[in-house]
Design an enzyme around this catalytic site. Structure first.
Site, PDB file in Angstrom:
ATOM      1  CB  ALA A 293      -0.685   0.068   1.090  1.00 41.67           C
ATOM      2  CE1 TYR A 294       5.362   5.708   2.885  1.00 43.24           C
ATOM      3  CE2 TYR A 294       6.879   4.122   1.229  1.00 43.24           C
ATOM      4  CZ  TYR A 294       6.787   5.319   2.223  1.00 43.24           C
ATOM      5  OH  TYR A 294       7.870   6.505   1.824  1.00 43.24           O
ATOM      6  CB  ALA A 295       5.247   0.506  -2.475  1.00 46.03           C
TER       7      ALA A 295
ATOM      8  CB  SER B  91      -0.542   5.501  -1.680  1.00 43.86           C
ATOM      9  OG  SER B  91       1.032   4.304  -0.650  1.00 43.86           O
ATOM     10  CE  LYS B  92       5.752   9.291   0.150  1.00 43.03           C
ATOM     11  NZ  LYS B  92       5.361  10.387   0.818  1.00 43.03           N
TER      12      LYS B  92
END
Length: 255
Positions: free
Chosen positions: A154-156, A158-159
Site C-alpha cells: 500500500a505504501y509503495a 500510493s507513494k
C-alpha cells in the site's frame, strides 16, 4: 536561486505532529516563518509547538484524506494568515502489512492519505497560489515504488502514484503559472517511527527540506532532489554525445 521569505506568506506542513514533519516545522519557525502544522493528534501538535522558536507555529488538527475539511481549513488559514507561500506535503502512513493481510478498505486507507492527501492539500493551496501567481509545493516522496519492500504494497503503490501526481501537476500548471514551483524531495532513510533506528536524524534532513522549499526558482519545477542533491533525469547516448561536442555539462545541484 530565488528564495521565499517569511514576508511572502504562510507555510503549511502536513504531518507535523512527529518525525520529519515536526523537524520541518521547527526549522521553518527558526527562520522566522509562520507555520501551520497539520496532523490528526492535537496533543502531538502541541508538543511540536513547544519546540518551535523564532517564528509562529499554528497547531492545525486535520485529516488530509478529508477533502471537504482540507478545503475549509486551508481557506480559513489563508483568510486569517495571509497568502499560502509554501506547502510541504509530508503526511503519510506506512502500515507494514503483507498484501494477503490487506483488505480493500485498509489498502485504500493508505492510498487516501499518501496520495489523496497530496491531492487535496495541493488543490486547496493552489486555489490561493493561482490568485497571486506565486507559491511553492514540495512533495516529500520516495523511490519505494521502484523496488517495493515486503509488507509495503500500500505504501509503495500510493507513494509511487504521488510521484506521478507531481508530474501531472507540472504538466497542467508549469506553463500557465511559472511562479508556482512544484517538485519532489526524497529525504532519505530517517531515524523516525516510519524509518530505521540507524537512519538520518530528521533535523538534518529538515535543513535540506527547508532550503529546497524556500527555493522558488522556476527551473526547480519538475525536479527531484534526494537528500541534498538533485537527481538528474537519464540522458540518451545522442544527448550525451551532443553535450560532449558542445562542451556542455549537466551537473546536479546541491542544497
Amino acid at each position: 536561486m530565488t528564495r521565499l521569505d517569511p514576508s511572502d506568506g504562510l507555510v503549511i506542513v502536513t504531518g507535523a505532529g512527529s518525525g520529519l514533519g515536526r523537524a520541518l516545522a521547527v526549522a521553518f519557525c527558526a527562520e522566522g516563518f509562520t507555520v501551520a502544522g497539520t496532523g490528526r493528534r492535537p496533543d502531538a501538535l502541541e508538543e511540536t509547538r513547544a519546540l518551535c522558536r523564532g517564528g509562529t507555529f499554528l497547531p492545525t488538527p486535520l485529516d488530509v484524506s478529508d477533502a471537504q475539511e482540507v478545503a475549509r481549513v486551508f481557506t480559513t488559514l489563508n483568510a486569517e494568515n495571509g497568502p499560502i507561500a509554501i506547502l510541504v506535503n509530508n503526511a503519510a502512513v506506512y502500515p507494514h502489512r503483507d498484501l494477503l493481510d490487506e483488505t480493500p478498505e485498509s489498502f485504500l486507507h493508505s492510498v487516501n492519505i499518501n496520495l489523496g492527501g497530496v491531492l487535496t492539500c495541493s488543490l486547496a493551496a493552489l486555489r490561493a497560489m493561482t490568485e497571486t501567481g506565486r507559491g511553492r509545493i514540495l512533495n516529500v516522496s520516495t523511490f519505494a515504488d521502484l523496488a517495493p519492500l515486503p509488507a509495503s504494497s500500500a505504501y509503495a503503490v500510493s507513494k509511487g502514484a504521488a510521484r506521478i501526481l507531481t508530474r501531472a501537476m507540472v504538466a497542467d500548471l508549469a506553463d500557465r503559472f511559472p511562479g508556482i514551483v512544484i517538485s519532489d524531495w526524497m529525504p532519505g532513510m530517517l531515524q523516525t517511527g516510519m524509518g530505521i533506528p540507524e537512519g538520518l536524524p530528521p533535523a538534518q534532513a529538515a535543513c535540506w527540506g527547508v532550503a529546497l522549499a524556500r527555493s522558488s526558482d522556476p527551473s526547480l519545477t519538475g525536479t527531484i532532489f534526494e537528500m541534498d542533491r538533485e537527481v538528474l533525469p537519464p540522458r540518451g547516448l545522442k544527448s550525451r554525445v551532443k553535450d560532449m561536442l558542445l562542451l556542455r555539462s549537466h551537473r546536479p545541484r546541491r542544497l
